[in-house]
Design a protein around this motif. Sequence first.
Motif, mmCIF file in Angstrom:
data_model
loop_
_atom_site.group_PDB
_atom_site.id
_atom_site.type_symbol
_atom_site.label_atom_id
_atom_site.label_comp_id
_atom_site.label_asym_id
_atom_site.label_seq_id
_atom_site.Cartn_x
_atom_site.Cartn_y
_atom_site.Cartn_z
ATOM 1 N N SER A 1 -6.588 -0.432 -2.821
ATOM 2 C CA SER A 1 -5.982 -0.036 -1.530
ATOM 3 C C SER A 1 -4.879 -0.988 -1.070
ATOM 4 C CB SER A 1 -7.068 0.049 -0.440
ATOM 5 O OG SER A 1 -8.077 0.942 -0.822
ATOM 6 N N VAL A 2 -4.034 -1.395 -2.007
ATOM 7 C CA VAL A 2 -2.881 -2.232 -1.627
ATOM 8 C C VAL A 2 -1.944 -1.380 -0.772
ATOM 9 C CG1 VAL A 2 -0.899 -3.542 -2.491
ATOM 10 C CG2 VAL A 2 -3.094 -3.638 -3.702
ATOM 11 N N TYR A 3 -1.639 -1.869 0.414
ATOM 12 C CA TYR A 3 -0.926 -1.008 1.364
ATOM 13 C C TYR A 3 -0.044 -1.836 2.285
ATOM 14 C CZ TYR A 3 -0.155 2.783 4.669
ATOM 15 O OH TYR A 3 0.429 3.744 5.444
ATOM 16 N N THR A 4 1.157 -1.347 2.512
ATOM 17 C CA THR A 4 2.049 -1.953 3.512
ATOM 18 C C THR A 4 2.382 -0.883 4.554
ATOM 19 O OG1 THR A 4 3.010 -3.448 1.891
ATOM 20 C CG2 THR A 4 4.294 -3.071 3.874
ATOM 21 N N TYR A 5 2.210 -1.218 5.827
ATOM 22 C CA TYR A 5 2.548 -0.247 6.884
ATOM 23 C C TYR A 5 4.003 0.181 6.680
ATOM 24 C CZ TYR A 5 -1.635 -1.805 9.523
ATOM 25 O OH TYR A 5 -2.915 -2.097 9.934
ATOM 26 N N ARG B 1 7.779 -1.997 4.868
ATOM 27 C CA ARG B 1 7.952 -1.870 3.398
ATOM 28 C C ARG B 1 9.303 -2.425 2.920
ATOM 29 N NH1 ARG B 1 4.978 3.917 2.317
ATOM 30 N NH2 ARG B 1 2.999 3.168 3.164
ATOM 31 N N GLY B 2 9.276 -2.815 1.657
ATOM 32 C CA GLY B 2 10.513 -3.272 1.019
ATOM 33 C C GLY B 2 10.912 -4.681 1.420
ATOM 34 N N LYS B 3 10.027 -5.402 2.084
ATOM 35 C CA LYS B 3 10.368 -6.762 2.540
ATOM 36 C C LYS B 3 9.564 -7.822 1.794
ATOM 37 C CE LYS B 3 11.283 -4.867 7.117
ATOM 38 N NZ LYS B 3 12.592 -4.398 6.642
ATOM 39 N N LYS B 4 8.957 -7.410 0.693
ATOM 40 C CA LYS B 4 8.217 -8.331 -0.194
ATOM 41 C C LYS B 4 6.911 -8.838 0.416
ATOM 42 C CE LYS B 4 11.515 -8.053 -3.213
ATOM 43 N NZ LYS B 4 11.372 -7.012 -4.195
ATOM 44 N N TYR B 5 6.422 -8.175 1.457
ATOM 45 C CA TYR B 5 5.155 -8.629 2.037
ATOM 46 C C TYR B 5 3.993 -8.364 1.076
ATOM 47 C CZ TYR B 5 7.738 -9.014 6.444
ATOM 48 O OH TYR B 5 8.648 -9.351 7.412
HETATM 49 C C1 COA Z 1 3.426 -0.071 -2.854
HETATM 50 C C2 COA Z 1 3.540 -0.823 -1.550
HETATM 51 C C3 COA Z 1 2.231 -1.528 -1.242
HETATM 52 C C4 COA Z 1 4.642 -1.861 -1.696
HETATM 53 O O1 COA Z 1 4.687 -2.588 -0.478
HETATM 54 P P1 COA Z 1 5.966 -3.441 -0.064
HETATM 55 O O2 COA Z 1 5.518 -4.448 0.949
HETATM 56 O O3 COA Z 1 7.067 -2.552 0.294
HETATM 57 O O4 COA Z 1 6.284 -4.136 -1.448
HETATM 58 P P2 COA Z 1 7.333 -5.253 -1.735
HETATM 59 O O5 COA Z 1 8.378 -5.282 -0.674
HETATM 60 O O6 COA Z 1 6.611 -6.507 -2.040
HETATM 61 O O7 COA Z 1 7.927 -4.730 -3.085
HETATM 62 C C5 COA Z 1 8.650 -3.560 -3.103
HETATM 63 C C6 COA Z 1 8.652 -3.116 -4.536
HETATM 64 O O8 COA Z 1 7.653 -2.108 -4.671
HETATM 65 C C7 COA Z 1 8.177 -1.051 -5.412
HETATM 66 N N1 COA Z 1 7.532 0.191 -5.043
HETATM 67 C C8 COA Z 1 7.170 0.606 -3.809
HETATM 68 N N2 COA Z 1 6.631 1.831 -3.901
HETATM 69 C C9 COA Z 1 6.638 2.174 -5.200
HETATM 70 C C10 COA Z 1 6.227 3.315 -5.921
HETATM 71 N N3 COA Z 1 5.665 4.363 -5.313
HETATM 72 N N4 COA Z 1 6.391 3.313 -7.260
HETATM 73 C C11 COA Z 1 6.931 2.266 -7.905
HETATM 74 N N5 COA Z 1 7.344 1.151 -7.272
HETATM 75 C C12 COA Z 1 7.207 1.122 -5.930
HETATM 76 C C13 COA Z 1 9.630 -1.057 -4.979
HETATM 77 O O9 COA Z 1 10.409 -0.369 -5.917
HETATM 78 C C14 COA Z 1 9.960 -2.538 -4.958
HETATM 79 O O10 COA Z 1 10.237 -2.956 -6.278
HETATM 80 P P3 COA Z 1 11.112 -4.272 -6.572
HETATM 81 O O11 COA Z 1 10.316 -5.442 -6.084
HETATM 82 O O12 COA Z 1 11.240 -4.265 -8.062
HETATM 83 O O13 COA Z 1 12.382 -4.085 -5.816
HETATM 84 C C15 COA Z 1 3.929 0.128 -0.382
HETATM 85 O O14 COA Z 1 5.073 0.841 -0.754
HETATM 86 C C16 COA Z 1 2.841 1.096 0.010
HETATM 87 O O15 COA Z 1 1.997 0.778 0.830
HETATM 88 N N6 COA Z 1 2.858 2.316 -0.569
HETATM 89 C C17 COA Z 1 1.873 3.344 -0.279
HETATM 90 C C18 COA Z 1 0.499 2.994 -0.864
HETATM 91 C C19 COA Z 1 0.545 2.677 -2.347
HETATM 92 O O16 COA Z 1 1.111 3.428 -3.148
HETATM 93 N N7 COA Z 1 -0.058 1.532 -2.703
HETATM 94 C C20 COA Z 1 -0.138 1.088 -4.079
HETATM 95 C C21 COA Z 1 -1.371 1.559 -4.731
HETATM 96 S S1 COA Z 1 -1.548 0.959 -6.363
#
Ligand code: COA
Length: 446
Positions: free
Chosen positions: A119-123, A127-131
């Motif tokens: 359940s890795v999740y970012t509100y 998103r996209g801010k490396k959290y």
């Molecule tokens: C996936 C998720 C946790 C990333 O959170 P975030 O805080 O935006 O992540 P970061 O900013 O650290 O990293 C963004 C990276 O995630 C990648 N990413 C986000 N969603 C993605 C997806 N659906 N498929 C592939 N890559 C994805 C982006 O392309 C970006 O890649 P980069 O680092 O090479 O540029 C967020 O998009 C999310 O909550 N998504 C919905 C739930 C989900 O799919 N969770 C993962 C389950 S395994």
Amino acid sequence: MGSLPADAHYPDASDRSLVLTHPTAAEKEQTWRLNHGEWGGPLDLATYLEREPFLASTPLAADGGMLHWILTDASPAQSTAQNEKRRVLASCETIRKRVLYVSRSGGEVREGLGYGIGSVYTYPEFRGKKYAARMLRELGVVLKTWPEEEHLRKKDSQTRGQDNGASDGSRPGEQSNAQTKLQMAESKEAVCSALWSDIGKRFYASKGWPVFASGHVEFPSSSLSSLPGICSLLEQSAQPHKTSLTLAPVNTSNLAQLCAEDEAQIRAELVQHARETHRTAFAFAPEYDASEVRGMIATVTNPTNGAAEPDATKAEEKTRMWAVWTRNYGADAASNPAQNTLYILRLVIDNTGTAPSDAKALQLAFDAVLHSALDAARTWHCGAVHLWNPTPAVRALIAGSGVAHRFVDREVDSIPSMMWYGPDGAKNEKEEDAVDWIANEKYCWC
Ligand SMILES: CC(C)(COP(=O)(O)OP(=O)(O)OC[C@H]1O[C@@H](n2cnc3c(N)ncnc32)[C@H](O)[C@@H]1OP(=O)(O)O)[C@@H](O)C(=O)NCCC(=O)NCCS
């Protein structure tokens, strides 16, 4: 909570003020409300909000077995003082698991702690801010020594006569009966953490969780019409002087015993694999949540030396195989069986009898287990049966079954990914350091 005005300041993901900690009850609920769209499946929001705390209370998850984590920029105390809520910048869950391994130098099977991350999740607004990246990097490090940290935190809070502020519902150090085996872990440090990526093979691999085999075989549940079903297999084998087939369901009364037998076989396989390959071999210990799984045990008994009747008392004449399975429903479960899947969590060929190499008996046992799974899939409105990473021996049985199927290499969903902390095999950076994951089947998943 968690939402910011348009001109809000977003902390830099590398900011030292950000911390990895546990959410409050309110923060957990807020996260579930938001991620219901991702993982709610057929459940409406109200039911999902009931299910998530329930899952955390099941035997393997209770009493600290499951932990919720967040990356945030303030402690609850600071937030209250400033009369504002802290921001949940990213969130996830971990579940403690028992792991078995044999290092590449050989020797005995060792038992250790592992973690499943889910359940890795970012509100959406963060998103996209490396959290998520920051949270995962910290978590990967913290989990390695978490049991020890847990212990120190508990000691500290006992000294102070109060709780440690973690509002996870968990009481570090206290464990249920279902967790007692984990206390047998030899090391205070964890051996590995694993996750099953739904966003492809790059994101987690780049953060230290390299990918492992992500194949499965898929059997459409509608593909049986021209083939003999389970009744016909039983009828054929019920004739005198013939091989006999018996079936018994997997249920709460035999599941623990089956897990113990499976574990004994896995242990032997780990030893053999490490000895033959000089590579570290590891597996998740098979422990199932009995309330969720079903399955079938097929036993084939051969008449020997022209005996009129098979001698049921001679264990050595038997070939046995079993599968344990569960179902998963998509959002339109009732109207769309294609979204529903019956997952074979684990398929075990019992090799303790003397007839495990009897090809005909093995095929009959496999056909019986597979047909039982397909029957269950149809009953439960599931469009397909999936089995993860079948071994070469199982692949041969699949070919021999005559049941329609296709092999799939998943590129996006449920990609097994594992960070190894244990001895020998560090990070899979070099081929000779690689760790081999034995029994990489769906039962490991969380
Ligand atoms: C996936 C998720 C946790 C990333 O959170 P975030 O805080 O935006 O992540 P970061 O900013 O650290 O990293 C963004 C990276 O995630 C990648 N990413 C986000 N969603 C993605 C997806 N659906 N498929 C592939 N890559 C994805 C982006 O392309 C970006 O890649 P980069 O680092 O090479 O540029 C967020 O998009 C999310 O909550 N998504 C919905 C739930 C989900 O799919 N969770 C993962 C389950 S395994």
